[in-house]
Design a protein around this motif. Structure first.
Motif, mmCIF file in Angstrom:
data_model
loop_
_atom_site.group_PDB
_atom_site.id
_atom_site.type_symbol
_atom_site.label_atom_id
_atom_site.label_comp_id
_atom_site.label_asym_id
_atom_site.label_seq_id
_atom_site.Cartn_x
_atom_site.Cartn_y
_atom_site.Cartn_z
ATOM 1 N N LEU A 50 34.500 -22.734 37.282
ATOM 2 C CA LEU A 50 34.746 -23.771 38.279
ATOM 3 C C LEU A 50 36.230 -24.028 38.503
ATOM 4 O O LEU A 50 36.690 -24.089 39.649
ATOM 5 C CB LEU A 50 34.030 -25.070 37.902
ATOM 6 C CG LEU A 50 34.184 -26.222 38.903
ATOM 7 C CD1 LEU A 50 33.623 -25.841 40.268
ATOM 8 C CD2 LEU A 50 33.506 -27.471 38.363
ATOM 9 N N LYS A 58 38.217 -23.481 42.004
ATOM 10 C CA LYS A 58 38.945 -24.536 42.715
ATOM 11 C C LYS A 58 40.371 -24.107 43.044
ATOM 12 O O LYS A 58 40.886 -24.374 44.124
ATOM 13 C CB LYS A 58 38.931 -25.829 41.905
ATOM 14 C CG LYS A 58 37.577 -26.515 41.923
ATOM 15 C CD LYS A 58 37.594 -27.813 41.139
ATOM 16 C CE LYS A 58 36.267 -28.541 41.244
ATOM 17 N NZ LYS A 58 36.275 -29.819 40.528
ATOM 18 N N LEU A 91 31.368 -27.926 47.971
ATOM 19 C CA LEU A 91 30.685 -27.794 46.689
ATOM 20 C C LEU A 91 29.550 -28.801 46.613
ATOM 21 O O LEU A 91 29.690 -29.940 47.077
ATOM 22 C CB LEU A 91 31.651 -28.043 45.525
ATOM 23 C CG LEU A 91 32.696 -26.970 45.271
ATOM 24 C CD1 LEU A 91 33.724 -27.457 44.254
ATOM 25 C CD2 LEU A 91 32.040 -25.680 44.784
ATOM 26 N N GLU A 123 28.508 -29.254 41.512
ATOM 27 C CA GLU A 123 29.547 -28.210 41.560
ATOM 28 C C GLU A 123 29.057 -26.852 41.063
ATOM 29 O O GLU A 123 29.815 -26.052 40.542
ATOM 30 C CB GLU A 123 30.798 -28.658 40.801
ATOM 31 C CG GLU A 123 31.441 -29.898 41.419
ATOM 32 C CD GLU A 123 32.752 -30.285 40.789
ATOM 33 O OE1 GLU A 123 32.856 -30.298 39.545
ATOM 34 O OE2 GLU A 123 33.682 -30.590 41.565
ATOM 35 N N CYS A 179 28.389 -23.318 46.103
ATOM 36 C CA CYS A 179 29.501 -23.370 47.058
ATOM 37 C C CYS A 179 29.019 -22.847 48.409
ATOM 38 O O CYS A 179 28.317 -21.831 48.462
ATOM 39 C CB CYS A 179 30.646 -22.499 46.521
ATOM 40 S SG CYS A 179 32.104 -22.458 47.570
#
Length: 119
Positions: A18, A22, A46, A50, A53
């Motif tokens: 993650l 990002k 997201l 999360e 995506c």
């Protein structure tokens, strides 16, 4: 109707990736905005947890799309596939054969424009 080419990619975020995702999404967004004037939309979303995506991209035409595809392939594809596992891709608009061939590895579902407008 327009010559726009656009898609939505849905992908699972790989476990433990993650933070890397990002960082990559910011880097890719900044590069696309700076280097690709034919990119009309370039938006990442997201899910609340999360783990999923969605990426929405829209380009002025197939030529602009191919500029993006070249940049993606040379700069980001390896890292992108290292953090995301694409699960679905829907391709919209008026993509030419080059775009269709470039998007084939994503296993896209084509949706041809039928009615409406773009501003």
């Amino acid at each position: 109707m327009s010559n726009h080419v656009y898609w939505i990619i849905e992908a699972d975020v790989k476990d433990g990736k993650l933070d890397e995702l990002k960082s990559l999404m910011v880097e890719m967004s900044e590069a696309t905005k700076a280097d690709e004037p034919g990119a009309l939309n370039y938006e990442w979303s997201l899910s609340e947890d999360e783990k999923v995506c969605h990426i929405f991209e829209r380009y002025t035409d197939s030529d602009a799309t191919m500029v993006h595809m070249g940049n993606f392939g040379s700069k980001f594809a390896g890292r992108f596939m290292g953090v995301l596992k694409p699960t679905a891709c829907t391709l919209y608009g008026d993509p030419d054969e080059r775009v269709q061939k470039a998007m084939k590895p994503m296993g896209y579902v084509p949706m041809k424009s039928a009615a409406g407008f773009s501003r």
